[in-house]
Scaffold this motif. Structure first.
Motif, PDB file in Angstrom:
ATOM      1  N   ALA A 202       1.693   1.691  14.799  1.00  0.00           N
ATOM      2  CA  ALA A 202       0.583   0.354  15.108  1.00  0.00           C
ATOM      3  C   ALA A 202      -0.290   1.324  15.228  1.00  0.00           C
ATOM      4  O   ALA A 202      -0.890   1.336  14.405  1.00  0.00           O
ATOM      5  CB  ALA A 202       0.758   0.446  16.466  1.00  0.00           C
ATOM      6  N   ALA A 203      -0.740   2.666  15.867  1.00  0.00           N
ATOM      7  CA  ALA A 203      -1.854   3.299  15.172  1.00  0.00           C
ATOM      8  C   ALA A 203      -2.380   3.566  14.044  1.00  0.00           C
ATOM      9  O   ALA A 203      -2.821   3.858  13.660  1.00  0.00           O
ATOM     10  CB  ALA A 203      -1.609   4.834  16.888  1.00  0.00           C
ATOM     11  N   LEU A 204      -1.367   3.782  13.134  1.00  0.00           N
ATOM     12  CA  LEU A 204      -1.211   4.916  11.980  1.00  0.00           C
ATOM     13  C   LEU A 204      -1.577   3.124  10.801  1.00  0.00           C
ATOM     14  O   LEU A 204      -2.293   3.653  10.260  1.00  0.00           O
ATOM     15  CB  LEU A 204       0.165   5.523  11.342  1.00  0.00           C
ATOM     16  N   HIS A 205      -1.360   2.074  11.468  1.00  0.00           N
ATOM     17  CA  HIS A 205      -1.954   1.005  10.888  1.00  0.00           C
ATOM     18  C   HIS A 205      -3.843   0.787  11.130  1.00  0.00           C
ATOM     19  O   HIS A 205      -4.158   0.300  10.226  1.00  0.00           O
ATOM     20  CB  HIS A 205      -1.261  -0.369  11.052  1.00  0.00           C
ATOM     21  N   GLU A 206      -3.360   1.186  12.282  1.00  0.00           N
ATOM     22  CA  GLU A 206      -4.955   0.742  12.385  1.00  0.00           C
ATOM     23  C   GLU A 206      -6.453   1.912  11.645  1.00  0.00           C
ATOM     24  O   GLU A 206      -7.218   1.505  11.468  1.00  0.00           O
ATOM     25  CB  GLU A 206      -5.501   1.166  14.450  1.00  0.00           C
ATOM     26  N   VAL A 207      -5.339   3.039  11.944  1.00  0.00           N
ATOM     27  CA  VAL A 207      -6.398   4.309  11.197  1.00  0.00           C
ATOM     28  C   VAL A 207      -6.214   4.058   9.823  1.00  0.00           C
ATOM     29  O   VAL A 207      -7.168   3.889   9.441  1.00  0.00           O
ATOM     30  CB  VAL A 207      -5.794   5.615  10.787  1.00  0.00           C
TER      31      VAL A 207
ATOM     32  N   HIS B 275       3.615  -1.767   2.403  1.00  0.00           N
ATOM     33  CA  HIS B 275       3.598  -3.382   3.367  1.00  0.00           C
ATOM     34  C   HIS B 275       4.146  -2.963   4.650  1.00  0.00           C
ATOM     35  O   HIS B 275       3.944  -2.879   6.242  1.00  0.00           O
ATOM     36  CB  HIS B 275       5.217  -3.691   3.728  1.00  0.00           C
ATOM     37  N   GLY B 276       3.389  -1.294   4.731  1.00  0.00           N
ATOM     38  CA  GLY B 276       3.039  -0.291   6.718  1.00  0.00           C
ATOM     39  C   GLY B 276       4.353  -0.069   6.587  1.00  0.00           C
ATOM     40  O   GLY B 276       3.882   0.571   8.286  1.00  0.00           O
ATOM     41  N   LYS B 277       4.801   0.110   6.222  1.00  0.00           N
ATOM     42  CA  LYS B 277       6.373   1.244   6.614  1.00  0.00           C
ATOM     43  C   LYS B 277       6.090   2.592   6.454  1.00  0.00           C
ATOM     44  O   LYS B 277       6.068   2.824   4.958  1.00  0.00           O
ATOM     45  CB  LYS B 277       7.964   0.653   5.884  1.00  0.00           C
ATOM     46  N   VAL B 278       6.332   3.268   7.453  1.00  0.00           N
ATOM     47  CA  VAL B 278       6.352   4.697   6.608  1.00  0.00           C
ATOM     48  C   VAL B 278       7.782   5.505   5.849  1.00  0.00           C
ATOM     49  O   VAL B 278       8.938   5.432   6.374  1.00  0.00           O
ATOM     50  CB  VAL B 278       6.642   5.556   7.934  1.00  0.00           C
ATOM     51  N   ALA B 279       7.132   5.997   5.064  1.00  0.00           N
ATOM     52  CA  ALA B 279       8.065   5.859   3.602  1.00  0.00           C
ATOM     53  C   ALA B 279       8.336   7.211   4.527  1.00  0.00           C
ATOM     54  O   ALA B 279       9.519   7.627   3.449  1.00  0.00           O
ATOM     55  CB  ALA B 279       7.618   6.085   2.508  1.00  0.00           C
ATOM     56  N   CYS B 280       7.518   8.573   4.572  1.00  0.00           N
ATOM     57  CA  CYS B 280       8.126   9.895   4.146  1.00  0.00           C
ATOM     58  C   CYS B 280       7.010   9.801   6.262  1.00  0.00           C
ATOM     59  O   CYS B 280       5.606   9.384   5.907  1.00  0.00           O
ATOM     60  CB  CYS B 280       8.295   9.943   3.847  1.00  0.00           C
ATOM     61  N   SER B 281       7.518  10.812   6.614  1.00  0.00           N
ATOM     62  CA  SER B 281       6.480  11.545   7.926  1.00  0.00           C
ATOM     63  C   SER B 281       6.981  13.072   8.238  1.00  0.00           C
ATOM     64  O   SER B 281       8.336  13.459   7.968  1.00  0.00           O
ATOM     65  CB  SER B 281       6.863  10.953   8.760  1.00  0.00           C
TER      66      SER B 281
ATOM     67  N   GLY C  14      -0.925   2.798  -8.227  1.00  0.00           N
ATOM     68  CA  GLY C  14       0.094   2.876  -8.828  1.00  0.00           C
ATOM     69  C   GLY C  14       1.476   2.207  -8.955  1.00  0.00           C
ATOM     70  O   GLY C  14       0.725   0.918  -7.778  1.00  0.00           O
ATOM     71  N   SER C  15       2.785   1.967  -9.173  1.00  0.00           N
ATOM     72  CA  SER C  15       3.307   1.575  -9.110  1.00  0.00           C
ATOM     73  C   SER C  15       4.107   1.153  -7.283  1.00  0.00           C
ATOM     74  O   SER C  15       5.176   0.468  -7.136  1.00  0.00           O
ATOM     75  CB  SER C  15       4.493   1.710 -10.401  1.00  0.00           C
ATOM     76  N   ALA C  16       4.060   2.611  -6.436  1.00  0.00           N
ATOM     77  CA  ALA C  16       4.292   2.437  -5.238  1.00  0.00           C
ATOM     78  C   ALA C  16       2.627   2.611  -4.373  1.00  0.00           C
ATOM     79  O   ALA C  16       2.912   4.052  -4.270  1.00  0.00           O
ATOM     80  CB  ALA C  16       5.523   3.593  -5.098  1.00  0.00           C
ATOM     81  N   PRO C  17       1.811   1.374  -4.137  1.00  0.00           N
ATOM     82  CA  PRO C  17       1.002   1.191  -3.022  1.00  0.00           C
ATOM     83  C   PRO C  17       1.101   1.667  -2.046  1.00  0.00           C
ATOM     84  O   PRO C  17       2.257   1.455  -1.489  1.00  0.00           O
ATOM     85  CB  PRO C  17       0.414   0.610  -3.571  1.00  0.00           C
ATOM     86  N   GLY C  18       0.532   2.421  -1.272  1.00  0.00           N
ATOM     87  CA  GLY C  18       0.232   2.585   0.376  1.00  0.00           C
ATOM     88  C   GLY C  18      -0.708   3.064   0.371  1.00  0.00           C
ATOM     89  O   GLY C  18      -2.033   3.718  -0.457  1.00  0.00           O
ATOM     90  N   HIS C  19      -0.347   4.442   1.588  1.00  0.00           N
ATOM     91  CA  HIS C  19      -1.687   5.337   2.156  1.00  0.00           C
ATOM     92  C   HIS C  19      -0.946   6.667   2.356  1.00  0.00           C
ATOM     93  O   HIS C  19       0.764   6.696   2.524  1.00  0.00           O
ATOM     94  CB  HIS C  19      -2.309   4.630   3.414  1.00  0.00           C
TER      95      HIS C  19
ATOM     96  N   ALA D  38       1.497  11.535   6.966  1.00  0.00           N
ATOM     97  CA  ALA D  38       3.049  10.344   6.940  1.00  0.00           C
ATOM     98  C   ALA D  38       2.439   9.778   5.527  1.00  0.00           C
ATOM     99  O   ALA D  38       1.192   9.627   5.200  1.00  0.00           O
ATOM    100  CB  ALA D  38       3.384   9.766   8.236  1.00  0.00           C
ATOM    101  N   VAL D  39       3.073   8.771   4.772  1.00  0.00           N
ATOM    102  CA  VAL D  39       2.839   8.082   3.598  1.00  0.00           C
ATOM    103  C   VAL D  39       3.563   6.661   4.284  1.00  0.00           C
ATOM    104  O   VAL D  39       4.933   6.642   4.278  1.00  0.00           O
ATOM    105  CB  VAL D  39       3.584   8.842   2.113  1.00  0.00           C
TER     106      VAL D  39
END
Length: 706
Positions: free
Chosen positions: A69-74, A52-58, A99-104, A47-48
């Motif tokens: 919630a579990a992804l946020h903990e990781v 803001h912690g929202k799932v952009a793609c999975s 970059g311009s679209a930060p996340g994880h 997942a990306v």
């Protein structure tokens, strides 16, 4: 051979880059990156998450059942496992996307083992590729809506596309396992093409000296400039050492006015420069620098960011190519750890360039071991290897820290001494080496002894060819060997002229042999002045070293039907001093055939009484210098040798008798046999047959050389 985990990770990153970079919009790039990350890391889910912690793609999660919630903990680092619906407990790993679209970017998979270091590194690399691709596409999307900035759009896209192309080029070179120099050259070439700047340099830590940086690859610098700055201290000025020390990007847009600028490059008209550190497994091992000669060149934020990203990928390349290890292996002898021939020649050429620039002197010492073959033959090759390692250790101990020692191959070593103030300084080093190597080596419980012959060659004012200087030192070493064991000799031009004459003579002799131009001449040995005796045959050093020499002589005797007592084998004194055990064995086997042995030119060599008693010798041939010499001393020496022969029950033959007076003097001293112009000059076989009153023009069997 199966690829290593690091090589496999690098290959997968290259494939990931090639696929993701083909996306036409940011959404597609994110989706493709998520799918490819799961596939590359064999993960059940990926997942990306945006900033803001929202799932952009999975991928892999059941519809509507993503455990956010579990992804946020990781992502926060508080949890390393998540429960995936349908898959159960899974190991998870996440890495930031900037970059311009930060996340994880996050992946998870089932199984007993978590993600290893190479897989985490791969995940980070994929996040960087996604970041760069999304930035590129977002720039394209934003600038597409601004027709007024169309030109900047095209330029930006082209620059970023070039970055992707050059990164792919480096990854391909590593995946194909190309030679290290080619990989390093690919890095500097790609950097030059990416930025369009004139000068690029890649520096790496010197494997021999961690406080020095080597210019291992460069573009846009003259050969002379590259030699001048080839090796610099890490504390030196310049963007490269500074980026190495600070472990961060360094920019000098006013190079000449910067107090940290390298004076040589200021003089070379560098206007601006910047550099980034290069890492190997997280440790700083070098730096990558670019420079421009253009007056208007200024490195802005975009340039700096591109170089930073490029430097990170170069670090991945350096780590995967095991650059530091490969550099050491390429530049060092695997047995002794000394510099290899290639590294020695490289350092010598740079030292010559510096000597010419600063008007200093240097010297090359060529060291060759004497009797090394005896150790190999008697104690075995493993003992020979131990001896070479011991020689290398003693050689290092004889030198200063900045001197370079190398093993050129076999039992040949070389040393370069810089900043030589006088000839005696070099001679002292040569003597120290000879003395240190003369002490016994203990090899597997056995003591072994070797000597060293050392040739010395100094640079001339205009000399810049290291190979020529090595050849000069080599010629001097051979002259030292001729002078005796454990000596040194300094090169002078006459040595080269003598060597060339020797080569010409050897060529002429070989040609004469091929053309059958040699004619064998015979000179009889007589007793009392009138009766011819049997023929003696001279043996060369090479013939005496033949293991089958006794069998060869036996076959010749059988072929010619010659009585063995009529054959005398002549050898010089010096031949008895080499490989004495083997020589003794061959001479005894010859004696078993009833062949006699004579020492030729006695008195001109070592004239040792010990070997006269030790070796099975029958005859002493007195050198003609004692027979034809002027004054009473020569005559007295000749009589002394005759007396020595009679004491040891050895026959004596006087060479070079030219007058009746000489014959009378020697005969009066008790010399039994004579040879010289007084009896007969050397003649071919046909005149000899007439001289001996033989009916056949063909020489009798006793005159055929064995």
């Amino acid at each position: 051979m199966l690829p290593t985990a690091t090589a496999l990770a690098t290959q997968r990153l290259a494939e990931f880059l090639a696929v993701v970079s083909r996306a036409t919009d940011a959404g597609t790039a994110t989706r493709v990156a998520t799918e490819r990350a799961a596939r590359a890391l064999e993960a059940e889910v990926a997942a990306v998450l945006d900033v803001h912690g929202k799932v952009a793609c999975s991928v892999g999660f059941a519809l509507g059942r993503v455990p956010v919630a579990a992804l946020h903990e990781v992502v926060a680092g508080r949890q390393e496992r998540i429960d995936v619906p349908g898959a159960g407990p899974c190991h998870a790993a996440a890495t930031p996307v900037g970059g311009s679209a930060p996340g994880h970017l996050l992946v998870a998979r089932s199984g007993g083992d978590g993600f290893n270091v190479d897989e985490i590194s791969l995940l980070r690399g994929m996040a960087r590729v996604l970041e760069l691709t999304v930035d590129t596409l977002r720039t394209f999307e934003a600038e597409r809506r601004q027709a007024a900035e169309n030109a900047r759009l095209v330029t930006s896209l082209r620059e970023r596309q070039r970055l992707l192309e050059q990164l792919s080029r480096i990854q391909r070179a590593i995946t194909r396992r190309e030679p290290l120099p080619r990989i390093l050259d690919t890095i500097t070439s790609a950097t030059q093409e990416l930025f369009g700047d004139e000068a690029v340099g890649l520096r790496m830590v010197d494997p021999d000296a961690p406080d020095m940086l080597l210019l291992v690859s460069s573009r846009g610098l003259s050969d002379d400039m590259a030699k001048r700055i080839w090796r610099v201290p890490v504390t030196d000025r310049g963007v490269s050492p500074l980026a190495f020390r600070l472990d961060r990007l360094v920019v000098m847009n006013d190079y000449a006015g910067d107090p940290n600028a390298l004076p040589e490059l200021v003089a070379n008209q560098i206007v601006s420069a910047m550099a980034v550190p290069v890492h190997d497994s997280g440790r700083v091992v070098g730096s990558l620098a670019i420079g421009s000669f253009r007056p208007d060149r200024v490195y802005g934020q975009t340039d700096q960011e591109v170089l930073r990203v490029f430097g990170e990928h170069v670090s991945l390349a350096v780590t995967d190519a095991k650059t530091q290890e490969a550099m050491y292996q390429a530049f060092h002898d695997s047995l002794t750890g000394l510099a290899s021939r290639a590294l020695f020649l490289d350092r010598l050429n740079h030292a010559l360039a510096r000597a010419a620039r600063e008007d200093t002197r240097l010297a090359v010492l060529f060291v060759d071991l004497d009797r090394f073959k005896n150790v190999n033959d008697s104690l075995g090759h493993s003992a020979g290897d131990l001896l070479l390692v011991g020689v290398a250790e003693r050689l290092r101990a004889c030198l200063a820290r900045d001197d370079t020692a190398a093993r050129l191959g076999g039992d040949e070593f070389a040393v370069v001494l810089e900043d030589v103030t006088d000839d005696d300084q070099v001679v002292r080093v040569a003597r120290r080496i000879i003395d240190r190597l003369r002490a016994p080596f203990v090899l597997g419980g056995h003591e072994a002894f070797v000597d060293a012959s050392v040739g010395i060659a100094f640079n001339t004012d205009s000399q810049d060819d290291g190979q020529a200087l090595i050849r000069n030192a080599d010629l001097a070493m051979y002259q030292a060997k001729k002078n005796g064991r454990g000596l040194h000799e300094t090169f002078h031009p006459a040595l080269r002229a003598r060597f060339l004459r020797t080569l010409e003579l050897e060529g002429s002799l070989r040609h004469a042999v091929d053309e059958g131009d040699f004619v064998l001449h015979y000179q009889p040995i007589v007793d009392g002045g009138d009766r011819p005796l049997t023929v003696s045959v001279n043996l060369s050093a090479r013939q005496l070293q033949r293991t089958d020499l006794p069998e060869f002589v036996s076959a010749a005797l059988a072929r010619t039907a010659l009585d063995p007592t009529c054959l005398i084998i002549e050898i010089t004194e010096s031949l008895l001093l080499h490989d004495t055990a083997a020589t003794m064995d061959r001479l005894r086997r010859l004696k078993a055939l009833r062949v006699r042995v004579a020492i030729d030119d006695f008195g001109t060599g070592y004239s040792s009484l010990a070997y006269l008693r030790q070796f099975p010798v029958d005859i002493i041939k007195i050198d003609k210098s004692f027979v034809a010499g002027d004054g009473p001393d020569a005559s007295a020496l000749a009589r002394a040798i005759v007396h020595l022969g009679r004491t040891l029950r050895l026959s004596t033959i006087a060479e070079g008798i030219e007058t009746a007076a000489q014959l009378a003097d020697l005969a009066g001293a008790g010399c039994e046999y004579g040879q010289g112009f007084h009896f007969a000059r050397p003649v071919p076989a046909e005149p000899l047959a007439e001289m001996l009153d033989l009916s056949s023009p063909v020489p009798p069997p006793g005159l055929v050389p064995a």
